[in-house]
Design a protein around this motif. Structure first.
Motif, PDB file in Angstrom:
ATOM      1  N   ASP A 238      -6.287  -2.562  12.987  1.00 16.49           N
ATOM      2  CA  ASP A 238      -4.876  -2.697  12.650  1.00 16.49           C
ATOM      3  C   ASP A 238      -4.570  -4.182  12.480  1.00 16.49           C
ATOM      4  OD1 ASP A 238      -4.007   0.009  12.702  1.00 16.49           O
ATOM      5  OD2 ASP A 238      -4.030  -0.022  14.896  1.00 16.49           O
ATOM      6  N   VAL A 239      -3.746  -4.509  11.494  1.00 16.35           N
ATOM      7  CA  VAL A 239      -3.350  -5.901  11.263  1.00 16.35           C
ATOM      8  C   VAL A 239      -1.827  -5.965  11.287  1.00 16.35           C
ATOM      9  CG1 VAL A 239      -3.422  -7.876   9.691  1.00 16.35           C
ATOM     10  CG2 VAL A 239      -5.409  -6.346   9.866  1.00 16.35           C
ATOM     11  N   VAL A 240      -1.296  -6.765  12.205  1.00 20.72           N
ATOM     12  CA  VAL A 240       0.149  -6.931  12.340  1.00 20.72           C
ATOM     13  C   VAL A 240       0.511  -8.384  12.039  1.00 20.72           C
ATOM     14  CG1 VAL A 240       2.138  -6.802  13.893  1.00 20.72           C
ATOM     15  CG2 VAL A 240       0.317  -5.080  14.052  1.00 20.72           C
ATOM     16  N   PRO A 241       1.199  -8.653  10.932  1.00 25.21           N
ATOM     17  CA  PRO A 241       1.648 -10.020  10.646  1.00 25.21           C
ATOM     18  C   PRO A 241       2.877 -10.362  11.467  1.00 25.21           C
ATOM     19  CG  PRO A 241       2.359  -8.544   8.907  1.00 25.21           C
ATOM     20  CD  PRO A 241       1.550  -7.698   9.868  1.00 25.21           C
ATOM     21  N   MET A 242       3.029 -11.633  11.803  1.00 24.55           N
ATOM     22  CA  MET A 242       4.147 -12.090  12.623  1.00 24.55           C
ATOM     23  C   MET A 242       4.735 -13.371  12.034  1.00 24.55           C
ATOM     24  SD  MET A 242       2.425 -11.723  16.430  1.00 24.55           S
ATOM     25  CE  MET A 242       3.836 -12.537  17.194  1.00 24.55           C
ATOM     26  N   THR A 271       9.185 -12.475  15.328  1.00 21.28           N
ATOM     27  CA  THR A 271       9.330 -11.290  14.485  1.00 21.28           C
ATOM     28  C   THR A 271       7.980 -10.635  14.249  1.00 21.28           C
ATOM     29  OG1 THR A 271      11.211 -12.310  13.347  1.00 21.28           O
ATOM     30  CG2 THR A 271      10.184 -10.405  12.279  1.00 21.28           C
ATOM     31  N   PHE A 272       7.896  -9.341  14.538  1.00 20.99           N
ATOM     32  CA  PHE A 272       6.700  -8.550  14.267  1.00 20.99           C
ATOM     33  C   PHE A 272       6.912  -7.748  12.995  1.00 20.99           C
ATOM     34  CE2 PHE A 272       6.666  -9.261  18.798  1.00 20.99           C
ATOM     35  CZ  PHE A 272       5.336  -9.487  19.108  1.00 20.99           C
ATOM     36  N   GLY A 273       5.996  -7.869  12.062  1.00 18.42           N
ATOM     37  CA  GLY A 273       6.034  -7.012  10.900  1.00 18.42           C
ATOM     38  C   GLY A 273       5.422  -5.658  11.214  1.00 18.42           C
ATOM     39  N   ASP A 274       5.501  -4.740  10.267  1.00 18.38           N
ATOM     40  CA  ASP A 274       4.846  -3.448  10.428  1.00 18.38           C
ATOM     41  C   ASP A 274       3.334  -3.625  10.335  1.00 18.38           C
ATOM     42  OD1 ASP A 274       7.273  -2.089  10.606  1.00 18.38           O
ATOM     43  OD2 ASP A 274       7.406  -1.833   8.424  1.00 18.38           O
ATOM     44  N   ALA A 275       2.605  -2.779  11.048  1.00 23.24           N
ATOM     45  CA  ALA A 275       1.153  -2.768  10.890  1.00 23.24           C
ATOM     46  C   ALA A 275       0.818  -2.452   9.440  1.00 23.24           C
ATOM     47  CB  ALA A 275       0.529  -1.740  11.835  1.00 23.24           C
ATOM     48  N   LEU A 276      -0.077  -3.239   8.856  1.00 22.91           N
ATOM     49  CA  LEU A 276      -0.411  -3.052   7.449  1.00 22.91           C
ATOM     50  C   LEU A 276      -1.200  -1.760   7.245  1.00 22.91           C
ATOM     51  CD1 LEU A 276      -1.524  -6.687   6.499  1.00 22.91           C
ATOM     52  CD2 LEU A 276       0.754  -5.662   6.327  1.00 22.91           C
ATOM     53  N   ASP A 277      -1.045  -1.178   6.066  1.00 19.62           N
ATOM     54  CA  ASP A 277      -1.895  -0.064   5.659  1.00 19.62           C
ATOM     55  C   ASP A 277      -3.233  -0.670   5.244  1.00 19.62           C
ATOM     56  OD1 ASP A 277      -3.272   1.910   4.223  1.00 19.62           O
ATOM     57  OD2 ASP A 277      -1.432   2.841   3.505  1.00 19.62           O
ATOM     58  N   GLY A 278      -4.187  -0.666   6.176  1.00 15.26           N
ATOM     59  CA  GLY A 278      -5.439  -1.368   5.951  1.00 15.26           C
ATOM     60  C   GLY A 278      -6.181  -0.919   4.717  1.00 15.26           C
ATOM     61  N   GLU A 279      -6.221   0.385   4.466  1.00 13.59           N
ATOM     62  CA  GLU A 279      -6.943   0.890   3.308  1.00 13.59           C
ATOM     63  C   GLU A 279      -6.266   0.442   2.020  1.00 13.59           C
ATOM     64  OE1 GLU A 279      -9.888   2.383   1.201  1.00 13.59           O
ATOM     65  OE2 GLU A 279      -9.845   2.264   3.391  1.00 13.59           O
ATOM     66  N   LYS A 280      -4.953   0.448   2.010  1.00 13.60           N
ATOM     67  CA  LYS A 280      -4.213   0.047   0.812  1.00 13.60           C
ATOM     68  C   LYS A 280      -4.340  -1.448   0.542  1.00 13.60           C
ATOM     69  CE  LYS A 280       0.447   0.094  -1.191  1.00 13.60           C
ATOM     70  NZ  LYS A 280       1.861   0.506  -0.969  1.00 13.60           N
ATOM     71  N   VAL A 281      -4.253  -2.257   1.597  1.00 16.29           N
ATOM     72  CA  VAL A 281      -4.230  -3.709   1.420  1.00 16.29           C
ATOM     73  C   VAL A 281      -5.634  -4.299   1.294  1.00 16.29           C
ATOM     74  CG1 VAL A 281      -3.462  -5.900   2.416  1.00 16.29           C
ATOM     75  CG2 VAL A 281      -2.059  -3.843   2.677  1.00 16.29           C
ATOM     76  N   PHE A 282      -6.576  -3.785   2.084  1.00 11.41           N
ATOM     77  CA  PHE A 282      -7.899  -4.404   2.133  1.00 11.41           C
ATOM     78  C   PHE A 282      -9.042  -3.458   1.760  1.00 11.41           C
ATOM     79  CE2 PHE A 282      -5.306  -6.368   5.567  1.00 11.41           C
ATOM     80  CZ  PHE A 282      -5.206  -7.655   5.042  1.00 11.41           C
ATOM     81  N   GLY A 283      -8.736  -2.189   1.446  1.00 14.08           N
ATOM     82  CA  GLY A 283      -9.781  -1.198   1.243  1.00 14.08           C
ATOM     83  C   GLY A 283     -10.776  -1.572   0.164  1.00 14.08           C
ATOM     84  N   ASP A 284     -10.306  -2.092  -0.961  1.00 16.49           N
ATOM     85  CA  ASP A 284     -11.222  -2.442  -2.050  1.00 16.49           C
ATOM     86  C   ASP A 284     -12.144  -3.591  -1.654  1.00 16.49           C
ATOM     87  OD1 ASP A 284      -8.913  -4.100  -2.002  1.00 16.49           O
ATOM     88  OD2 ASP A 284      -9.267  -4.733  -4.073  1.00 16.49           O
ATOM     89  N   ASN A 331      -0.043 -13.557   2.409  1.00 15.70           N
ATOM     90  CA  ASN A 331       1.100 -12.921   1.754  1.00 15.70           C
ATOM     91  C   ASN A 331       1.823 -11.967   2.702  1.00 15.70           C
ATOM     92  OD1 ASN A 331       0.798 -14.231  -0.705  1.00 15.70           O
ATOM     93  ND2 ASN A 331      -0.545 -12.649  -1.556  1.00 15.70           N
ATOM     94  N   ALA A 332       1.064 -11.299   3.577  1.00 16.05           N
ATOM     95  CA  ALA A 332       1.693 -10.395   4.545  1.00 16.05           C
ATOM     96  C   ALA A 332       2.567 -11.171   5.524  1.00 16.05           C
ATOM     97  CB  ALA A 332       0.618  -9.600   5.295  1.00 16.05           C
TER      98      ALA A 332
END
Length: 375
Positions: A238-242, A271-284, A331-332
């Motif tokens: 899980d990746v959470v940007p802050m 500020t905590f952002g939402d956990a990123l959708d790992g497959e969508k953001v980094f899957g490729d 960017n996140a």
């Protein structure tokens, strides 16, 4: 190397765990007190605490956690974690691991022990040590912490002489040498990834690598270490940007006497952002990395987690993967920054080339009125 279950303890010794709980809890309480005497506001904390609740059962964790943020003062870590509920402050197994400068935090046995108990990994900086860089053993430890461990003996080769102070042996005296790692071939540190209780751990990184205090609250470029954590950890963490704002006022790099004391009463926002959708953001990117890794493993033999051959370190394609992955992480964080109502920064700020003009004297006030401090 996978451990022999018969000789592998599930956790560090009881005295070591007690020491770590004390250091983490005491520092957390101190930081909480400071935040209570400041004008502190949080955003998205409830979502993050819910994520932490889901991770309390160590054996039930299914993936690691990476938090990533801007870096504005020497207080950022651990001060920002003073916002965590009290119930978490004395539970190191569910608290962050950070990366700390070897030449600042590990210069003697006292500091080394304190920061090691505080779950800080000794990290060499290339400006101060020939053992710094993207492929040092500490990065291997961070990758393995995010994976389904435990692992043993993460040390890489040590071909160059060190410019750093030799840090004293701070390994757990109640465990064996196979539960340690070295950052330069002469020092010895407890290997956090050698224990089941650290599997799928939480690692926090400040990818700017330097304190950056800018009047427009912009960021420097991100270094590639965060891309190794994302591409090489399995499964995808899980990746959470802050986004953090205000510590630069409490500990401005231009503060005067008493310089060592933080200033109370400042506005601090976390500020905590939402956990990123790992497959969508980094899957490729991860799919391409796995393909390259499999090709190299077939060609040169099995590669241990976090240990790379030269092709996986330096080839043009893997460099491009790291560049793109790091840009997506940045960017996140910018998205979270934008959520705080800040105007978009100059896109050139995200490129390392923009900062090359700083030259060897990187610290101090810059032409754009920012202040940079090597940490």
């Amino acid at each position: 190397m996978r451990p022999d279950p018969e000789e592998q303890p599930a956790a560090p010794s009881a005295p070591w765990r007690a020491g770590s709980s004390f250091v983490m809890g005491a520092v957390g309480l101190l930081c909480r007190g400071f935040l209570m005497m400041s004008k502190t506001e949080t955003h998205g904390l409830e979502k993050f605490v819910k994520l932490m609740e889901e991770r309390e059962d160590v054996e039930g964790r299914e993936r690691g956690l990476i938090t990533v943020s801007n870096h504005v003062s020497v207080l950022d870590d651990p001060m920002i974690w003073g916002i965590m509920p009290l119930s978490y402050m004395f539970s190191p197994d569910n608290l962050r691991w950070g990366l700390g400068s070897y030449d600042l935090c590990f210069t003697n046995k006292g500091l080394s022990t304190f920061f090691t108990l505080g779950q800080v990994l000794p990290t060499h900086r290339t400006a101060h040590s020939d053992f710094g860089g993207l492929f040092q053993p500490t990065i291997t430890q961070a990758i393995r912490l995010l994976c389904r461990g435990p692992f043993l003996n993460a040390s890489d080769h040590f071909a160059k002489p060190s410019k750093s102070l030799r840090s004293p042996d701070v390994s757990d005296p109640f465990s064996g040498g196979h539960l340690t790692f070295s950052t330069n071939g002469t020092d010895t540190f407890p290997s956090p990834s050698a224990y089941l209780t650290r599997r799928h751990a939480w690692v926090h990184v400040f990818p700017e690598g330097m304190i950056h205090q800018h009047p427009d609250k912009t960021m420097r470029y991100f270094k590639w270490g965060v891309s190794r954590l994302i591409l090489e950890s399995d499964p995808m963490p899980d990746v959470v940007p802050m986004w953090i704002d205000g510590p630069q006022e409490a500990m401005s790099e231009e503060r005067t006497f008493p310089r060592f004391l933080p200033r109370l009463g400042k506005n601090i926002s976390i500020t905590f952002g939402d956990a990123l959708d790992g497959e969508k953001v980094f899957g490729d990117l991860r799919a391409r990395w796995k393909q390259l890794h499999a090709q190299e493993a077939a060609r040169s033999g099995k590669l241990e987690v976090g240990i790379l051959n030269d092709a996986l370190k330096y080839s043009d394609e893997v460099v491009a993967l790291r560049e793109e992955c790091t840009a997506r992480v940045r960017n996140a964080v910018l998205d979270v920054r934008r959520s705080r109502g800040l105007v978009d920064e100059d896109p050139k700020a995200g490129f390392a080339e923009t900062w090359l003009r700083e030259g060897p004297g990187r610290e101090g006030r810059k032409k754009d009125d920012s202040i940079v401090k090597d940490t």
